[in-house]
Write a protein that holds these residues in place. Structure first.
Motif, short mmCIF file in Angstrom:
data_model
loop_
_atom_site.label_atom_id
_atom_site.label_comp_id
_atom_site.label_asym_id
_atom_site.label_seq_id
_atom_site.Cartn_x
_atom_site.Cartn_y
_atom_site.Cartn_z
N GLN A 250 0.80 -1.26 -0.05
CA GLN A 250 0.08 -0.05 0.04
C GLN A 250 0.91 1.26 0.02
N THR A 251 2.13 1.32 0.76
CA THR A 251 2.84 2.72 0.83
C THR A 251 3.53 2.60 -0.50
N ILE A 252 3.92 1.74 -1.11
CA ILE A 252 4.62 1.85 -2.48
C ILE A 252 3.77 2.25 -3.53
N VAL A 253 2.50 1.80 -3.54
CA VAL A 253 1.33 2.04 -4.58
C VAL A 253 1.10 3.65 -4.39
N LEU A 254 0.86 4.09 -3.12
CA LEU A 254 0.50 5.50 -2.92
C LEU A 254 1.76 6.19 -2.97
N LEU A 255 2.64 6.09 -2.83
CA LEU A 255 3.95 6.67 -3.25
C LEU A 255 3.97 6.86 -4.69
N ALA A 256 3.96 5.77 -5.26
CA ALA A 256 3.77 5.76 -7.05
C ALA A 256 2.77 6.83 -7.56
N VAL A 257 1.59 6.67 -6.81
CA VAL A 257 0.56 7.50 -7.54
C VAL A 257 0.70 8.81 -6.91
N ALA A 258 1.21 9.16 -5.68
CA ALA A 258 1.55 10.34 -5.59
C ALA A 258 2.55 11.18 -6.44
N ILE A 259 3.68 10.64 -6.64
CA ILE A 259 4.90 10.93 -7.46
C ILE A 259 4.16 11.10 -8.81
N TRP A 260 3.38 10.25 -9.50
CA TRP A 260 2.74 10.48 -10.89
C TRP A 260 1.79 11.66 -10.75
N SER A 261 0.85 11.81 -9.84
CA SER A 261 0.06 13.02 -9.79
C SER A 261 0.74 14.23 -9.74
N PHE A 262 1.77 14.37 -8.97
CA PHE A 262 2.64 15.51 -8.99
C PHE A 262 3.10 15.91 -10.25
N CYS A 263 3.80 14.89 -10.98
CA CYS A 263 4.59 15.16 -12.13
C CYS A 263 3.37 15.59 -13.12
N ARG A 264 2.14 14.79 -13.13
CA ARG A 264 1.12 15.30 -14.17
C ARG A 264 0.59 16.79 -13.68
N ALA A 265 0.68 17.37 -12.64
CA ALA A 265 0.23 18.55 -12.02
C ALA A 265 1.38 19.52 -12.78
N TYR A 266 2.53 19.09 -12.58
CA TYR A 266 3.64 19.94 -13.24
C TYR A 266 3.45 20.21 -14.58
N TYR A 267 3.37 18.98 -15.25
CA TYR A 267 3.02 19.08 -16.82
C TYR A 267 1.88 20.06 -17.08
N PHE A 268 0.77 19.94 -16.36
CA PHE A 268 -0.40 20.76 -16.67
C PHE A 268 -0.19 22.31 -16.46
N ALA A 269 0.57 22.43 -15.22
CA ALA A 269 0.81 23.95 -14.82
C ALA A 269 1.66 24.62 -15.92
N PHE A 270 2.75 23.92 -16.24
CA PHE A 270 3.67 24.56 -17.31
C PHE A 270 3.74 24.25 -18.59
N TYR A 271 3.02 23.23 -19.27
CA TYR A 271 3.03 23.05 -20.57
C TYR A 271 1.44 23.02 -20.95
N VAL A 272 0.44 22.47 -20.57
CA VAL A 272 -0.70 22.34 -20.94
C VAL A 272 -1.39 23.90 -21.02
N ILE A 273 -1.27 24.71 -19.75
CA ILE A 273 -1.87 25.81 -19.72
C ILE A 273 -1.18 26.70 -20.85
N GLU A 274 0.08 26.82 -20.99
CA GLU A 274 0.76 27.74 -21.99
C GLU A 274 0.67 27.40 -23.22
N ARG A 275 0.31 25.97 -23.55
CA ARG A 275 0.45 25.71 -25.17
C ARG A 275 -1.22 25.60 -25.49
N CYS A 276 -2.19 25.18 -24.53
CA CYS A 276 -3.31 25.08 -25.10
C CYS A 276 -4.28 25.93 -24.55
#
Length: 84
Positions: free
Chosen positions: A36-62
């Motif tokens: 459970q810890t490993i899965v939640l950690l992986a989900v948290a890392i993935w989510s923050f990476c996607r949020a970063y991508y959204f904030a700096f790429y999607v908003i700027e480009r789209c």
């Protein structure tokens, strides 16, 4: 403090981020070694990476190229973060 311009130092700084993240992840997993810890950690890392991508790429480009800096800076103001 001056901005980094030397590519070697930029790569070194990026490497330090990776090392810090790996060490923090290993300590977290060592303190609570469960699937459970490993899965939640992986989900948290993935989510923050996607949020970063959204904030700096999607908003700027789209959405609006001019609004990225203002929105990110606005969200990072102490009054917004501290609920004042």
């Amino acid at each position: 403090m001056a901005n980094l311009k030397d590519p070697r130092w930029i790569w070194f700084k990026g490497g330090l981020f990776v090392v810090t993240g790996v060490l923090a992840s290993l300590v977290l997993i060592a303190n609570s070694p469960s699937v459970q810890t490993i899965v939640l950690l992986a989900v948290a890392i993935w989510s923050f990476c996607r949020a970063y991508y959204f904030a700096f790429y999607v908003i700027e480009r789209c959405v609006d190229p001019k609004s990225v800096d203002a929105r990110v800076r606005g969200c990072c103001r102490p009054s917004v973060c501290c609920g004042q």
